[in-house]
Design a protein around this motif. Sequence first.
Motif, PDB file in Angstrom:
ATOM      1  N   GLY A   1       9.952  51.257   2.597  1.00 17.40           N
ATOM      2  CA  GLY A   1      10.814  50.087   2.659  1.00 17.40           C
ATOM      3  C   GLY A   1      10.173  48.880   3.311  1.00 17.40           C
ATOM      4  O   GLY A   1      10.866  47.916   3.659  1.00 17.40           O
ATOM      5  N   ARG A   2       8.843  48.874   3.422  1.00 18.22           N
ATOM      6  CA  ARG A   2       8.150  47.774   4.105  1.00 18.22           C
ATOM      7  C   ARG A   2       7.565  46.747   3.132  1.00 18.22           C
ATOM      8  O   ARG A   2       7.183  45.662   3.536  1.00 18.22           O
ATOM      9  CB  ARG A   2       7.055  48.347   5.008  1.00 18.22           C
TER      10      ARG A   2
ATOM     11  N   GLN B   1       8.385  45.189  -0.950  1.00 16.05           N
ATOM     12  CA  GLN B   1       9.240  45.202  -2.137  1.00 16.05           C
ATOM     13  C   GLN B   1       8.358  45.233  -3.377  1.00 16.05           C
ATOM     14  O   GLN B   1       7.460  44.399  -3.526  1.00 16.05           O
ATOM     15  CB  GLN B   1      10.123  43.948  -2.174  1.00 16.05           C
TER      16      GLN B   1
END
Length: 246
Positions: free
Chosen positions: A153-154, A156
């Motif tokens: 999730g770091r 996109q």
Amino acid sequence: MSSLRHLLLCCLLFAGVRAGAADYTLYAYHLKPPYIIDRDKQVGLYFDMARYLNQHLTQHHFTTVYLPRRRLEMELELGRLNGMVIGVNPSWFKDDSRTRYLWSPPIVHDEDVVVSLASKPVEYEGPESLVGRHIGLSLGYYYFGVDELVRAGRIQRDDAINEEVTLDKLVRQRVDAAIVTRRTLDILLRTHPAWRKLFHVAKKPHDEFDRMILIPKEFATLAPELTAVLGPLMHDPAWIKMLHSH
């Protein structure tokens, strides 16, 4: 009778030659220049490779066929891929040890580069330097270090069907940067000259790699023949000319 016997003998000899011959498919999933430029007209380096092999391994016949990555990988995993995979690297198929499949010598050297807008340049220093950004990538491709941060999730990830679409998204500022293949980028900059002034290419590539032919073990008998032909390929003037023809 002697003429008839001679004709029969010729037919038997020809049948014997054909019995030892084989048709092979080179599956490709890189639907981008210079690798696949026109599927219908068979233009691109992967089609050139089939023709090169046909010239040097005349007892066989090779044909290049496009197959989307996900379907290709599924067929390969199930042992149903009736052919080989062209233009790939062991690390992309979880085979760094080269024990799952057999591999040809390199056929092309290439690299993936990080492209951003010149007005908002991104200098790549490793996957961590892309944290917090919206990155344009190609659907179905694995990008080491980057995909791991996407899952965390770091980063996109914004997928597109090909790198031309990805770069168009960059022009429209729908992504912060894109990772594209250098050889593909060079061709797209020729076809879209206006992009030359718009883009910034990071000095450090995301990855450098050799493209090879993945050979499933059921085609092991062909591996020595491919190795003999492709071993000196990168120094063959005929192949070097093909590399620069697109």
